[in-house]
Design a protein around this motif. Structure first.
Motif, PDB file in Angstrom:
ATOM      1  N   SER A 612      -4.696  -2.091 -11.325  1.00 15.47           N
ATOM      2  CA  SER A 612      -5.352  -2.642 -10.142  1.00 15.47           C
ATOM      3  C   SER A 612      -5.041  -4.125 -10.043  1.00 15.47           C
ATOM      4  CB  SER A 612      -6.863  -2.406 -10.217  1.00 15.47           C
ATOM      5  OG  SER A 612      -7.495  -2.862  -9.046  1.00 15.47           O
ATOM      6  N   ILE A 613      -3.899  -4.444  -9.461  1.00 20.38           N
ATOM      7  CA  ILE A 613      -3.433  -5.830  -9.415  1.00 20.38           C
ATOM      8  C   ILE A 613      -3.162  -6.318  -7.997  1.00 20.38           C
ATOM      9  CG2 ILE A 613      -0.992  -5.226  -9.657  1.00 20.38           C
ATOM     10  CD1 ILE A 613      -2.816  -8.189 -11.371  1.00 20.38           C
ATOM     11  N   ALA A 614      -3.179  -5.423  -6.999  1.00 22.19           N
ATOM     12  CA  ALA A 614      -2.987  -5.844  -5.612  1.00 22.19           C
ATOM     13  C   ALA A 614      -4.203  -6.634  -5.136  1.00 22.19           C
ATOM     14  CB  ALA A 614      -2.761  -4.637  -4.716  1.00 22.19           C
ATOM     15  N   ARG A 615      -3.954  -7.728  -4.397  1.00 25.41           N
ATOM     16  CA  ARG A 615      -5.055  -8.609  -4.006  1.00 25.41           C
ATOM     17  C   ARG A 615      -5.170  -8.855  -2.506  1.00 25.41           C
ATOM     18  NH1 ARG A 615      -6.456  -7.096  -7.880  1.00 25.41           N
ATOM     19  NH2 ARG A 615      -6.675  -8.055  -9.931  1.00 25.41           N
ATOM     20  N   GLY A 616      -4.047  -8.853  -1.780  1.00 24.68           N
ATOM     21  CA  GLY A 616      -4.140  -9.194  -0.368  1.00 24.68           C
ATOM     22  C   GLY A 616      -3.057  -8.538   0.454  1.00 24.68           C
ATOM     23  N   ILE A 617      -3.235  -8.583   1.785  1.00 30.02           N
ATOM     24  CA  ILE A 617      -2.270  -8.017   2.730  1.00 30.02           C
ATOM     25  C   ILE A 617      -2.323  -8.833   4.017  1.00 30.02           C
ATOM     26  CG2 ILE A 617      -3.981  -6.342   3.543  1.00 30.02           C
ATOM     27  CD1 ILE A 617      -1.668  -4.426   4.159  1.00 30.02           C
ATOM     28  N   ALA A 618      -1.185  -8.955   4.670  1.00 28.15           N
ATOM     29  CA  ALA A 618      -1.119  -9.595   5.991  1.00 28.15           C
ATOM     30  C   ALA A 618      -0.042  -8.914   6.803  1.00 28.15           C
ATOM     31  CB  ALA A 618      -0.820 -11.085   5.844  1.00 28.15           C
ATOM     32  N   LEU A 619      -0.348  -8.639   8.081  1.00 24.65           N
ATOM     33  CA  LEU A 619       0.631  -8.082   9.007  1.00 24.65           C
ATOM     34  C   LEU A 619       1.357  -9.213   9.734  1.00 24.65           C
ATOM     35  CD1 LEU A 619      -1.418  -5.184  10.627  1.00 24.65           C
ATOM     36  CD2 LEU A 619       0.490  -4.940   9.017  1.00 24.65           C
ATOM     37  N   THR A 620       2.617  -8.969  10.056  1.00 21.60           N
ATOM     38  CA  THR A 620       3.361  -9.931  10.863  1.00 21.60           C
ATOM     39  C   THR A 620       2.693 -10.048  12.236  1.00 21.60           C
ATOM     40  OG1 THR A 620       5.385  -9.233   9.758  1.00 21.60           O
ATOM     41  CG2 THR A 620       5.627 -10.487  11.785  1.00 21.60           C
ATOM     42  N   PRO A 621       2.500 -11.260  12.769  1.00 26.89           N
ATOM     43  CA  PRO A 621       1.902 -11.400  14.095  1.00 26.89           C
ATOM     44  C   PRO A 621       2.638 -10.546  15.126  1.00 26.89           C
ATOM     45  CG  PRO A 621       2.072 -13.534  13.038  1.00 26.89           C
ATOM     46  CD  PRO A 621       2.787 -12.560  12.145  1.00 26.89           C
ATOM     47  N   GLY A 622       1.876  -9.807  15.916  1.00 23.58           N
ATOM     48  CA  GLY A 622       2.464  -8.938  16.931  1.00 23.58           C
ATOM     49  C   GLY A 622       2.876  -7.574  16.434  1.00 23.58           C
ATOM     50  N   ALA A 623       2.585  -7.242  15.167  1.00 27.50           N
ATOM     51  CA  ALA A 623       2.948  -5.929  14.634  1.00 27.50           C
ATOM     52  C   ALA A 623       2.208  -4.827  15.395  1.00 27.50           C
ATOM     53  CB  ALA A 623       2.617  -5.852  13.150  1.00 27.50           C
ATOM     54  N   THR A 624       2.936  -3.800  15.799  1.00 26.70           N
ATOM     55  CA  THR A 624       2.362  -2.656  16.519  1.00 26.70           C
ATOM     56  C   THR A 624       2.815  -1.368  15.841  1.00 26.70           C
ATOM     57  OG1 THR A 624       4.250  -2.442  18.013  1.00 26.70           O
ATOM     58  CG2 THR A 624       2.481  -3.951  18.680  1.00 26.70           C
ATOM     59  N   ARG A 625       2.315  -0.229  16.366  1.00 30.94           N
ATOM     60  CA  ARG A 625       2.730   1.067  15.828  1.00 30.94           C
ATOM     61  C   ARG A 625       4.248   1.219  15.875  1.00 30.94           C
ATOM     62  NH1 ARG A 625       2.119   5.027  18.531  1.00 30.94           N
ATOM     63  NH2 ARG A 625       2.236   6.603  16.881  1.00 30.94           N
ATOM     64  N   ALA A 626       4.854   0.648  16.892  1.00 33.15           N
ATOM     65  CA  ALA A 626       6.295   0.809  17.064  1.00 33.15           C
ATOM     66  C   ALA A 626       7.098  -0.035  16.080  1.00 33.15           C
ATOM     67  CB  ALA A 626       6.692   0.446  18.499  1.00 33.15           C
ATOM     68  N   VAL A 628       6.152  -2.036  12.517  1.00 35.39           N
ATOM     69  CA  VAL A 628       5.196  -2.497  11.511  1.00 35.39           C
ATOM     70  C   VAL A 628       5.921  -3.283  10.430  1.00 35.39           C
ATOM     71  CG1 VAL A 628       3.464  -1.819   9.825  1.00 35.39           C
ATOM     72  CG2 VAL A 628       3.736  -0.494  11.924  1.00 35.39           C
ATOM     73  N   SER A 629       5.406  -4.459  10.126  1.00 27.37           N
ATOM     74  CA  SER A 629       5.940  -5.254   9.022  1.00 27.37           C
ATOM     75  C   SER A 629       4.836  -6.151   8.502  1.00 27.37           C
ATOM     76  CB  SER A 629       7.146  -6.091   9.469  1.00 27.37           C
ATOM     77  OG  SER A 629       6.766  -6.999  10.488  1.00 27.37           O
ATOM     78  N   GLY A 630       4.998  -6.582   7.281  1.00 30.51           N
ATOM     79  CA  GLY A 630       4.008  -7.466   6.688  1.00 30.51           C
ATOM     80  C   GLY A 630       4.277  -7.677   5.215  1.00 30.51           C
ATOM     81  N   VAL A 631       3.261  -8.212   4.526  1.00 32.52           N
ATOM     82  CA  VAL A 631       3.404  -8.519   3.096  1.00 32.52           C
ATOM     83  C   VAL A 631       2.131  -8.118   2.362  1.00 32.52           C
ATOM     84  CG1 VAL A 631       5.006 -10.430   3.463  1.00 32.52           C
ATOM     85  CG2 VAL A 631       2.531 -10.884   3.399  1.00 32.52           C
ATOM     86  N   THR A 632       2.275  -7.812   1.085  1.00 32.90           N
ATOM     87  CA  THR A 632       1.135  -7.662   0.186  1.00 32.90           C
ATOM     88  C   THR A 632       1.251  -8.705  -0.919  1.00 32.90           C
ATOM     89  OG1 THR A 632       2.280  -5.978  -1.125  1.00 32.90           O
ATOM     90  CG2 THR A 632       0.831  -5.205   0.640  1.00 32.90           C
ATOM     91  N   LEU A 633       0.126  -8.961  -1.565  1.00 33.51           N
ATOM     92  CA  LEU A 633       0.042  -9.989  -2.607  1.00 33.51           C
ATOM     93  C   LEU A 633      -0.453  -9.375  -3.900  1.00 33.51           C
ATOM     94  CD1 LEU A 633      -0.087 -13.132  -3.385  1.00 33.51           C
ATOM     95  CD2 LEU A 633      -2.524 -12.946  -2.771  1.00 33.51           C
ATOM     96  N   ASP A 634       0.206  -9.689  -5.016  1.00 36.23           N
ATOM     97  CA  ASP A 634      -0.339  -9.275  -6.305  1.00 36.23           C
ATOM     98  C   ASP A 634      -1.097 -10.428  -6.950  1.00 36.23           C
ATOM     99  OD1 ASP A 634       1.343 -10.815  -8.223  1.00 36.23           O
ATOM    100  OD2 ASP A 634       2.983  -9.536  -7.555  1.00 36.23           O
ATOM    101  N   GLY A 635      -1.841 -10.133  -8.010  1.00 36.69           N
ATOM    102  CA  GLY A 635      -2.705 -11.130  -8.628  1.00 36.69           C
ATOM    103  C   GLY A 635      -1.982 -12.284  -9.271  1.00 36.69           C
ATOM    104  N   TRP A 636      -0.698 -12.126  -9.533  1.00 42.24           N
ATOM    105  CA  TRP A 636       0.084 -13.215 -10.137  1.00 42.24           C
ATOM    106  C   TRP A 636       0.701 -14.143  -9.097  1.00 42.24           C
ATOM    107  CZ3 TRP A 636       3.302 -10.172 -14.353  1.00 42.24           C
ATOM    108  CH2 TRP A 636       2.416  -9.576 -15.245  1.00 42.24           C
ATOM    109  N   GLY A 637       0.511 -13.821  -7.821  1.00 41.77           N
ATOM    110  CA  GLY A 637       1.074 -14.642  -6.762  1.00 41.77           C
ATOM    111  C   GLY A 637       2.342 -14.080  -6.162  1.00 41.77           C
ATOM    112  N   GLY A 638       2.784 -12.912  -6.613  1.00 42.94           N
ATOM    113  CA  GLY A 638       3.965 -12.296  -6.026  1.00 42.94           C
ATOM    114  C   GLY A 638       3.680 -11.806  -4.623  1.00 42.94           C
ATOM    115  N   SER A 671       7.963 -13.859  11.793  1.00 45.84           N
ATOM    116  CA  SER A 671       8.556 -12.650  12.359  1.00 45.84           C
ATOM    117  C   SER A 671       9.001 -11.770  11.207  1.00 45.84           C
ATOM    118  CB  SER A 671       9.760 -12.997  13.242  1.00 45.84           C
ATOM    119  OG  SER A 671      10.801 -13.573  12.447  1.00 45.84           O
ATOM    120  N   ALA A 672       9.352 -10.538  11.505  1.00 44.91           N
ATOM    121  CA  ALA A 672       9.811  -9.645  10.452  1.00 44.91           C
ATOM    122  C   ALA A 672      11.041 -10.211   9.760  1.00 44.91           C
ATOM    123  CB  ALA A 672      10.108  -8.263  11.027  1.00 44.91           C
ATOM    124  N   ALA A 673      11.876 -10.906  10.524  1.00 41.55           N
ATOM    125  CA  ALA A 673      13.088 -11.479   9.941  1.00 41.55           C
ATOM    126  C   ALA A 673      12.815 -12.745   9.157  1.00 41.55           C
ATOM    127  CB  ALA A 673      14.111 -11.759  11.050  1.00 41.55           C
TER     128      ALA A 673
END
Length: 713
Positions: A612-626, A628-638, A671-673
């Motif tokens: 259990s090391i996942a800590r956070g999540i963020a979606l790219t602004p404007g992400a929709t069903r069509a 989807v992109s974003g990031v997750t964060l682990d407890g070490w800062g990755g 953006s996703a890129a």
């Protein structure tokens, strides 16, 4: 196994701790209740013990991410070497389902500062007991076992000093010896700020010993604790006949005992007690041959109760902003007035000799069991305010009486199928600390982006460019704030407490229809739906349940784990049709809002099964069903991309083996890129990545893991 070691002064020695240190050896009188068995058959299991003392009522006992004792180091002082200590602890952990504690993952350290001692079977039993039961009570704590080269007092006390100098906030000493006229000179070993010292009162009944008699040490006695298989009492807890206790011959009465009203002019021991009777003893595994046998034992003695108290104090320290100091005095304050019945089980039956009142347990303080045994549900919150709160933080308009998470339970889930893991970081169940993260630099922030840091007490701290809603704490010294969300116009929002209470700030109206779980710290995150006339959204509970408020449509979720606190964060797509729940292993679980189609299933996320090391999540602004992109964060800062997101670049905060990262947010121009954003560490430091501009921390608290969430708009 009564392992309270006694110092033996031989002929020619004037003191067990004399200036001349020869001929002052210690030997542990071992009392195993039953012969060793190859399989576990007797002795209390950790779950029984925790329930017997109401320690399982604390939120940290069910917190996989931050188990009891997290952030603390317990120093265990023993003589000689136990060559099988690590392997035996792994056997113990596997038997009782405890987090793995090894040298490799940083949970266990064995120090031999005086050179590698020879192995000794009797002391090996003591070491196994101490290590296994401190880990059982405070599984999040780091264990520093310091092995003295021999059983002589000068080397044992030097080992104490080593533990203190290497970061121990609790030092456990399951040994002692006869009091002597010059013992007060050794009290200096126990006068370290921010460190609690515990020592066994002895296993020979009425009488005193050192160092338990030191006024700077918590002297621990023993009781007899009858429990059934579930850990419920089957009769009264009574004094154990072997529990040491009495008035010191040489140490004068400390102020905390005089103020408590204890009669006499000399120091009295014990201060407190715990289960020590070998007939109601605990299970210990020891594969170093003892009397020619190895395996599972049922051990007792005041050495057992000493180690257990050390674990309890580590638990309390992990829920405080700084470790306890002058701990003996704090324990007496916890027994004052109406707090006594809530914080202790007063032991009134039993005796440790035939000397009348001085050898008998009775109401209040006595010389057999001290103040009594702890009731964790009361004592821990007293020592660490807010550890297991009973009152609700503030009323919530429409509370629901019990948690009723969303309706698709699965008995023993695996959060998600296992995709290919990403390379950072290499999973280790109990990361060990690494050097301090640097505070965030302070250039001018981007004026168009509002940013706030939420602390554990409910305080919101702007980055210096954003408007101030309020500052400071809402619930002082109560770690109860879990998350927060900004309104679409960033003119207000809500702070979520652990019970599900939603507390508006700025222009946000009161949240209507919010789920509420009084006295159940299970709420984990809050997210608002975009594009609604009035604030609507969802509260996520730890089981994965999504609870709508403000008129939001009921969600249809794919992730739900009844009785498993594994859900961490929730995010909603910019089109408001659905979103994703992040579990502690990094799994992403889609949900739909109302009758909208289910968002696409994400498969390329970072994943750490059984960790259990996942800590956070963020979606790219404007992400929709069509898209989807974003990031997750682990407890070490990755920071790990998912969906159609490109690679992460320029990561400025990464602390391998240190679970200190708390939240991640993406900038409005991401953006996703080109993923640009910030990582929040537990001290409040904000670390840019992907070319995002550096910003000053809204709040920064060095050495205090209190930052919870990073809000950007």
């Amino acid at each position: 196994m009564a392992l309270a070691t006694a110092f033996i002064a031989t002929a020619g020695s004037s003191s067990a701790f004399a200036a001349v240190h020869h001929s002052r050896a210690a030997s542990p009188p071992i009392h195993a209740r039953k012969a060793a068995t190859a399989l576990y058959v007797s002795g209390y299991a950790p779950a029984q013990f925790l329930h017997g003392y109401a320690l399982d009522q604390l939120a940290c006992t069910g917190d996989v991410a931050h188990p009891c004792g997290s952030g603390q180091t317990v120093g265990i002082i023993d003589a000689y070497d136990d060559p099988t200590v690590e392997a035996d602890l792994q056997t113990f952990d596997a038997q009782f389902g405890l987090p793995t504690c090894t040298i490799a993952n940083g949970c266990l350290s064995v120090a031999t500062p005086q050179g590698l001692p020879p192995a000794d079977p009797t002391w090996a039993g003591e070491i196994s007991l101490d290590v296994q039961w401190i880990h059982a009570i405070a599984p999040g704590a780091r264990i520093l076992l310091v092995e003295s080269i021999d059983r002589y007092s000068d080397n044992l006390l030097a080992a104490v000093d080593y533990a203190v100098s290497h970061g121990a906030s609790v030092v456990s000493m399951s040994w002692g010896g006869a009091e002597t006229s010059d013992e007060t000179a050794d009290d200096s070993h126990f006068r370290a700020s921010g460190v609690s010292f515990v020592a066994a009162s002895g296993d020979k009944g009425s009488g005193t010993q050192y160092p338990a008699a030191s006024p700077y040490v918590i002297g621990v006695g023993g009781t007899s604790l009858p429990l059934d298989a579930s850990g419920a009492l089957t009769g009264p807890e009574t004094a154990w006949s072997g529990s040491g206790g009495g008035a010191s011959v040489y140490e004068t009465q400390p102020a905390f005992q005089a103020n408590f009203g204890i009669a006499g002019a000399m120091r009295s021991i014990p201060d407190v007690s715990l289960d020590g009777d070998p007939t109601t003893g605990v299970a210990v595994y020891d594969s170093t041959p003892f009397n020619g046998t190895t395996g599972w034992y049922q051990f007792g003695g005041t050495s057992a109760s000493t180690a257990e108290w050390a674990g309890l104090l580590a638990m309390a320290n992990s829920l405080r902003t700084s470790p306890l100091t002058s701990t003996p005095g704090a324990l007496y304050q916890a027994a004052t007035g109406s707090a006594y019945a809530a914080d202790y089980r007063d032991i009134t039956l039993g005796a440790n000799g035939n000397c009348g009142t001085a050898c008998s347990a009775g109401p209040g303080y006595d010389l057999v069991t001290g103040l009594g045994s702890p009731l964790g549900s009361g004592l821990i919150p007293f020592l660490a305010p807010g550890a297991a709160p009973a009152p609700t933080p503030t009323p919530t308009p429409t509370p629901t009486p019990t948690p009723t998470p969303t309706p698709t339970p699965t008995p023993t889930p695996t959060p998600t199928p296992t995709p290919a893991p990403t390379p950072t970081p290499t999973p280790r169940p109990t990361p060990s600390p690494t050097p301090t993260p640097m505070p965030t630099p302070t250039p001018t922030p981007v004026p168009s982006q509002s940013m706030y840091t939420l602390d554990a007490f409910g305080g919101l701290y702007p980055d210096g460019q954003s408007p101030t809603f309020y500052a400071g704490v809402l619930w002082q010294n109560w770690n109860i704030a879990r998350s927060a969300a900004l309104l679409p116009d960033a003119r207000g929002g809500y702070v979520l407490d652990g019970y599900g209470g939603l507390h508006p700030f700025g222009s946000a109206p009161a949240a209507s229809g919010a789920a509420y779980f009084p006295n159940f710290d299970i709420a984990r995150d809050v997210a608002l739906l975009p594009g609604t006339a009035s604030p609507q959204g969802y509260v996520l509970d730890g089981w994965g349940g999504l609870h709508q408020f403000g008129g939001a449509l009921a969600p249809r979720a794919t992730g739900y784990w009844k009785n498993w606190d594994i859900a961490r964060r929730v995010v909603i797509l910019s089109d408001g049709t659905g979103g994703y729940v992040l579990d502690g292993w990094g799994g992403l679980h889609e949900f739909a809002v109302g009758s909208n189609p289910m968002p696409p299933s994400i498969t390329n996320f970072a994943y750490w099964p059984n960790w259990s090391i996942a800590r956070g999540i963020a979606l790219t602004p404007g992400a929709t069903r069509a898209s989807v992109s974003g990031v997750t964060l682990d407890g070490w800062g990755g920071v790990h991309q998912f969906g159609s997101a490109g690679a992460i670049t320029g990561l400025s905060g990464l602390w391998v083996n240190w679970d200190i990262a708390r939240a991640v947010s993406l900038s409005a121009d991401s953006s996703a890129a080109q993923l640009r954003g910030w990582v929040l560490d537990g001290w409040g430091g904000i670390h840019a990545f992907g070319g995002a501009p550096p910003v000053p921390s809204g709040g920064y608290w060095p050495n205090r893991d209190v930052a919870k969430q990073l809000l950007t708009h």
